[in-house]
Design an enzyme around this catalytic site. Structure first.
Site, short mmCIF file in Angstrom:
data_model
loop_
_atom_site.label_atom_id
_atom_site.label_comp_id
_atom_site.label_asym_id
_atom_site.label_seq_id
_atom_site.Cartn_x
_atom_site.Cartn_y
_atom_site.Cartn_z
N HIS A 264 -35.57 -5.17 12.20
CA HIS A 264 -34.20 -5.63 12.46
C HIS A 264 -33.58 -4.83 13.59
CE1 HIS A 264 -30.94 -8.22 11.12
NE2 HIS A 264 -30.14 -7.26 11.55
N ASP B 176 -23.38 -11.96 3.11
CA ASP B 176 -23.53 -11.53 4.51
C ASP B 176 -23.18 -12.68 5.45
OD1 ASP B 176 -24.20 -9.71 6.63
OD2 ASP B 176 -26.00 -10.89 6.94
N ARG C 106 -16.53 -11.19 10.69
CA ARG C 106 -16.57 -9.99 11.56
C ARG C 106 -16.74 -10.38 13.02
NH1 ARG C 106 -21.46 -7.10 9.88
NH2 ARG C 106 -20.93 -5.58 11.47
N SER D 49 -24.61 -5.21 5.98
CA SER D 49 -25.08 -6.49 6.51
C SER D 49 -26.59 -6.48 6.69
CB SER D 49 -24.37 -6.75 7.85
OG SER D 49 -24.99 -7.76 8.56
N LYS E 137 -29.51 -8.34 3.62
CA LYS E 137 -30.42 -9.47 3.83
C LYS E 137 -31.87 -9.05 3.83
CE LYS E 137 -28.97 -9.94 8.70
NZ LYS E 137 -27.59 -9.49 8.70
N1 URA Z 1 -27.22 -7.01 12.71
C1 URA Z 1 -26.79 -7.45 11.50
O1 URA Z 1 -27.51 -8.15 10.80
N2 URA Z 1 -25.60 -7.10 11.07
C2 URA Z 1 -24.77 -6.32 11.79
O2 URA Z 1 -23.69 -6.04 11.33
C3 URA Z 1 -25.20 -5.87 13.06
C4 URA Z 1 -26.44 -6.23 13.51
#
Ligand code: URA
Length: 438
Positions: A87, A166, A173, A188, A192
């Site tokens: 990620h 999320d 956001r 966040s 996930k």
């Molecule tokens: N990636 C995400 O999934 N969430 C965030 O808040 C920032 C980057």
């Protein structure tokens, strides 16, 4: 004893004062956001209070746990191997997941990937994938697991089933200036990832002007925050810090980034994309137990990329998710916007700097991202750089092409991009893109 009656207004007021919220309060707010019980205006106020007052590690762990339990937690029990995901905290021109996922899967790693959409000035993997005709990023949990098991990779978004909180918080956001807030980023990302059933995650923390973390110091802080909360929730992690002082690769947008992805998978070696992909990929391969060392993993990945295995895996993934896999044979099938405007150098010199935050904003205004919740992205708009940092240019030589939905939008973007590309008489010193491991 009766449980206290909770109200959004009281929870917002307590956080606004800087109080530490209880696990029950956080869960009530987060589940209310996911179910629609708490309206968007109260969610916005709550996020703004957290933005200003922050959250402790304990509160962030409770936030993450509540976001996870807002939906299903997949176990992926039918896949016996170690499952590893990646990620990124978000960048400009960041198409790494599209290259890395299939590449790592092509050497036998199972990659259950839950990605996001554009966030602020940064692009989103899901928006990019949806520029492929037919590609579905919303699959049922069962279809997700079957696809990961069968071909080794599947990339989907937060759904009504997986991390629905999320999805809600992320979309609010995105349009309320509450993105750059470490506890919200940690919740966040981890919610996930943990809900997807993965065993381990490699984080790509982007640092620099074009990232949410503006300095390496902030990047290290976020890395420590992420890994502490992740380990409390039983997730294995590893982190790479990478530079976001320049857009990654040559293209910024959606369809145009998928085109560039296919070119890389077909053997076009673009240094920064390759460096970041191999740094993250080698961590993933080692975490999955498919190589003993990062060196061995890098050799494995290089030969999969150059031998076409990663391209084959990309095709399989696109087909399995309902997309037109022939774009991998002919990426020009992905149409770009009709109005093209060249950005020309005002004088001769070298490209000294590219204001990456501005590039992300220009792409968003063109329609590659969202200015307000619910906006539809235009898959065909974007920017193609012909020159990057360190390249020589002659006066009037084109440095970039804008693909816009109207001539006036193209002209406006070109004016902004010319100002964002600073020229110098001396060639600037090269800068590394991979900044370190945490
Ligand atoms: N990636 C995400 O999934 N969430 C965030 O808040 C920032 C980057």
């Amino acid at each position: 004893m009766r449980a206290p009656v909770l109200s959004a207004n009281d929870i917002i007021a307590r956080k606004q004062k800087g109080d530490s919220l209880t696990g029950a309060e956080i869960e009530w707010m987060v589940h209310g956001a996911a179910s629609g019980r708490v309206p968007d205006y109260q969610i916005s106020a709550f996020l703004m209070a957290v933005y200003f007052r922050g959250m402790s590690i304990r509160e962030t762990r409770d936030l993450t746990a509540a976001m996870i339990s807002s939906g299903k937690v997949l176990k992926l029990k039918t896949i016996k191997d170690i499952k590893v995901d990646k990620h990124s905290t978000g960048g400009v021109g960041d198409k790494i997941s599209l290259i890395l996922g299939p590449l790592v899967a092509s050497v036998g790693v199972h990659v259950p990937m839950i990605s996001g959409r554009s966030l602020g000035h940064t692009g989103g993997t899901l928006d990019k994938l949806e520029s492929i005709p037919g590609f579905k990023t919303r699959l049922t949990a069962g279809a997700f697991e079957r696809t990961v098991k069968k071909i080794g990779i599947c990339i989907i978004g937060q759904t009504d089933e997986i991390a629905p909180a999320d999805r809600k918080l992320y979309s609010i956001r995105d349009v309320t200036s509450t993105i750059i807030c470490q506890p919200l980023i940690v919740g966040s990302i981890l919610s996930k990832k943990i809900a997807s059933g993965t065993d381990a995650v490699v984080f790509d923390i982007k640092c620099g002007e074009g990232a949410f973390m503006k300095s390496v110091r902030e990047g290290r802080e976020l890395a420590a925050f992420l890994s502490r909360v992740a380990s409390q929730l039983g997730l294995k992690t590893s982190t790479i810090l990478t530079s976001m002082e320049e857009p990654l690769g040559y293209c910024v947008g959606n369809a145009i980034e998928v085109r560039e992805t296919v070119e890389v998978l077909r053997g076009r070696l673009i240094d920064d994309l390759l460096d970041v992909t191999l740094a993250l990929g080698s961590e993933m391969v080692v975490l999955a137990g498919k190589a003993q060392s990062r060196k061995e993993a890098t050799t494995l990945l290089r030969s999969a990329l150059l031998g076409g295995k990663a391209l084959q895996k990309f095709k399989q993934m696109v087909k399995a998710q309902g997309g037109d896999a022939t774009i991998a044979d002919n990426p020009r099938k992905l149409k770009l916007a009709r109005h093209r405007t060249f950005v020309r150098a005002a004088r001769s010199g070298f490209v000294a700097d590219i204001d990456t935050l501005e590039v992300g904003r220009i792409a968003t205004v063109l329609g590659a991202g969202r200015l307000k919740a619910g906006d539809r992205v235009d898959p065909r708009v974007g920017i193609e750089f012909l020159k990057k940092r360190g390249d020589p240019v002659r006066g009037r030589e084109p440095m970039a092409i804008i693909y816009a939905s109207s001539a006036s939008a193209g002209r406006q973007a070109a004016r902004g991009l010319r100002a964002a590309m600073r020229l110098s008489l001396r060639k600037p010193r090269p800068r590394p893109v991979v900044l370190g491991r945490v």
